[in-house]
Motif scaffolding. Structure first.
Motif, short mmCIF file in Angstrom:
data_model
loop_
_atom_site.label_atom_id
_atom_site.label_comp_id
_atom_site.label_asym_id
_atom_site.label_seq_id
_atom_site.Cartn_x
_atom_site.Cartn_y
_atom_site.Cartn_z
N ALA A 177 1.81 -5.00 -6.28
CA ALA A 177 1.31 -4.56 -4.98
C ALA A 177 2.08 -5.23 -3.85
CB ALA A 177 -0.18 -4.87 -4.86
N ILE A 178 2.40 -6.50 -4.01
CA ILE A 178 3.17 -7.22 -2.99
C ILE A 178 4.57 -6.61 -2.86
CG2 ILE A 178 4.29 -9.43 -2.44
CD1 ILE A 178 1.78 -10.77 -3.75
N LYS A 179 5.21 -6.31 -3.98
CA LYS A 179 6.54 -5.70 -3.95
C LYS A 179 6.47 -4.33 -3.27
CE LYS A 179 8.65 -7.77 -8.03
NZ LYS A 179 9.17 -7.53 -9.38
N PHE A 180 5.46 -3.55 -3.59
CA PHE A 180 5.31 -2.21 -3.02
C PHE A 180 5.14 -2.30 -1.51
CE2 PHE A 180 2.59 1.32 -1.65
CZ PHE A 180 3.41 2.39 -1.99
N ARG A 181 4.27 -3.20 -1.06
CA ARG A 181 4.02 -3.36 0.39
C ARG A 181 5.28 -3.85 1.10
NH1 ARG A 181 0.08 -0.98 2.96
NH2 ARG A 181 0.24 -2.58 4.48
N GLY A 182 6.07 -4.69 0.42
CA GLY A 182 7.30 -5.20 1.01
C GLY A 182 8.30 -4.09 1.26
N ARG A 183 8.34 -3.09 0.42
CA ARG A 183 9.26 -1.95 0.58
C ARG A 183 8.87 -1.08 1.75
NH1 ARG A 183 8.80 0.11 -5.15
NH2 ARG A 183 8.91 -1.91 -6.14
N GLU A 184 7.57 -1.07 2.10
CA GLU A 184 7.10 -0.24 3.20
C GLU A 184 7.51 -0.79 4.56
OE1 GLU A 184 2.90 0.12 2.80
OE2 GLU A 184 3.01 1.59 1.21
N SER A 185 7.75 -2.09 4.63
CA SER A 185 8.08 -2.73 5.92
C SER A 185 9.44 -2.37 6.43
CB SER A 185 7.99 -4.25 5.79
OG SER A 185 6.68 -4.61 5.41
N ILE A 227 -2.44 -10.88 -12.34
CA ILE A 227 -1.35 -11.42 -11.52
C ILE A 227 -0.21 -10.40 -11.44
CG2 ILE A 227 0.39 -13.25 -11.34
CD1 ILE A 227 -2.42 -14.20 -10.68
N LYS A 228 0.06 -9.72 -12.55
CA LYS A 228 1.12 -8.71 -12.59
C LYS A 228 0.82 -7.60 -11.57
CE LYS A 228 3.57 -5.57 -15.69
NZ LYS A 228 3.68 -5.04 -17.05
N GLU A 229 -0.43 -7.13 -11.52
CA GLU A 229 -0.81 -6.08 -10.58
C GLU A 229 -0.70 -6.57 -9.13
OE1 GLU A 229 -4.19 -3.31 -12.46
OE2 GLU A 229 -4.64 -5.46 -12.60
N ILE A 230 -1.06 -7.81 -8.91
CA ILE A 230 -0.95 -8.38 -7.56
C ILE A 230 0.51 -8.42 -7.14
CG2 ILE A 230 -1.24 -10.49 -6.19
CD1 ILE A 230 -3.77 -11.03 -7.90
N ASN A 231 1.39 -8.91 -8.03
CA ASN A 231 2.81 -8.99 -7.72
C ASN A 231 3.41 -7.61 -7.46
OD1 ASN A 231 2.91 -11.78 -7.83
ND2 ASN A 231 3.43 -11.82 -10.00
#
Length: 82
Positions: A74-82, A68-72
């Motif tokens: 990845a979500i944070k990282f993708r959010g910064r790209e937007s 779950i930590k890795e998923i979260n």
């Protein structure tokens, strides 16, 4: 490419019966949700939203387990790209 045109009539209540050939092709069952997406002004596509998320289990095969930590992260990282 052959174009099939299928018609349906709108009732006074705004309801339309989806013809059986279309229901069978799209595997639409009673209770399924239908979405209408405007692809260009005045032109819509109909999408069937009938798959339960549980039906996706096992769709992607991988030997790697993700926490779950890795998923979260990845979500944070993708959010910064937007």
């Amino acid at each position: 490419m052959e174009i099939n045109i299928v018609s349906a009539t709108v009732t006074s209540k705004g309801q339309v019966t989806i013809p059986a050939t279309i229901r069978n092709t799209l595997k639409i069952s009673p209770g399924d949700q239908i979405q209408f997406v405007e692809v260009t002004p005045g032109r819509f596509e109909m999408l069937v939203a009938c798959n339960d998320v549980k039906s996706l289990k096992g769709m992607v095969k991988s030997n790697r387990h993700v926490s779950i930590k890795e998923i979260n992260q990845a979500i944070k990282f993708r959010g910064r790209e937007s």
